[in-house]
Design an enzyme around this catalytic site. Structure first.
Site, PDB file in Angstrom:
ATOM      1  N   CYS A  51       0.831  -1.207   0.000  1.00  0.00           N
ATOM      2  CA  CYS A  51       0.000   0.000   0.000  1.00  0.00           C
ATOM      3  C   CYS A  51       0.868   1.261   0.000  1.00  0.00           C
ATOM      4  O   CYS A  51       0.563   2.243  -0.672  1.00  0.00           O
ATOM      5  CB  CYS A  51      -0.900   0.010   1.230  1.00  0.00           C
ATOM      6  SG  CYS A  51      -1.797  -1.523   1.480  1.00  0.00           S
TER       7      CYS A  51
HETATM    8  C1  BEZ Z   1       1.067  -4.942   2.164  1.00  0.00           C
HETATM    9  O1  BEZ Z   1       0.473  -3.951   1.736  1.00  0.00           O
HETATM   10  O2  BEZ Z   1       2.148  -5.269   1.716  1.00  0.00           O
HETATM   11  C2  BEZ Z   1       0.461  -5.729   3.260  1.00  0.00           C
HETATM   12  C3  BEZ Z   1      -0.885  -5.604   3.517  1.00  0.00           C
HETATM   13  C4  BEZ Z   1      -1.445  -6.338   4.550  1.00  0.00           C
HETATM   14  C5  BEZ Z   1      -0.661  -7.168   5.292  1.00  0.00           C
HETATM   15  C6  BEZ Z   1       0.673  -7.284   5.040  1.00  0.00           C
HETATM   16  C7  BEZ Z   1       1.243  -6.565   4.016  1.00  0.00           C
END
Ligand code: BEZ
Length: 179
Positions: free
Chosen positions: A55
């Protein structure tokens, strides 16, 4: 999901207000779904958590960079929503130096639950969060829907692609060509 109205929810945001005084001049401000969606064509994208790697490294910065292209295709606002409180979302926005994307704190998960997108992420110690999805929302009605595959609780992976800004831009461009 197509043709559905987004849920009517009141979001508890924190806004800067110098009249509060002191070293942390912020106050609560309630913002409703209508405030965000009425009379606008927007892209809404929802993700599992502020500050998480995909994200923070790809999805949010790419939406921020590509905002002029979205505007040229008739998108008035880009909203990023997450099941995080307003303090966390504000800190994330500050760390990303956002100018184009607006962050919506769905701390209670009410909007995400009513969208049918709330999933357990207890396997990561996250509790209830949002499945990754995005939508073009026109005057509060879902016009286009981009949901990652494999919607499930405690998913081992974190699919990302369908809800990427690049994919949504491609869909908007082909819609424009077909019009
Ligand atoms: C990520 O955006 O990489 C992510 C999202 C949720 C849990 C772990 C990582």
């Amino acid at each position: 999901m197509l043709g559905r109205k987004v849920p009517a929810v009141t979001f508890r945001t924190r806004v800067r207000d110098e009249s509060v005084g002191g070293s942390n001049p912020f106050r609560w401000q309630d913002v409703t779904s209508d405030d965000y969606f009425a009379g606008k064509r927007v892209v809404l994208f929802s993700l599992p958590g502020a500050f998480t790697p995909t994200c923070s490294t790809y999805q949010l910065p790419d939406f921020e960079k590509l905002a002029p292209e979205f505007r040229a295709l008739g998108i008035n606002e880009i909203y990023c929503i997450s099941v995080n409180d307003a303090f966390v979302m504000n800190a994330w926005g500050k760390s990303q130096s956002l100018e184009n994307v607006k962050l919506i704190p769905d701390g209670s998960g009410e909007f995400t639950r009513k969208m049918g997108m709330l999933v357990a992420k207890d396997n990561l110690g996250f509790g209830m969060r949002s499945w990754r999805y995005a939508a073009v929302v026109n005057n509060g009605v879902v016009e286009q829907w981009f949901e990652e595959e494999g919607y499930s609780d405690n998913c081992d992976s974190d699919p990302y692609g369908i809800s990427s800004p690049q994919n949504i831009l491609a869909a908007l461009k082909s819609q424009k060509l077909a019009a």
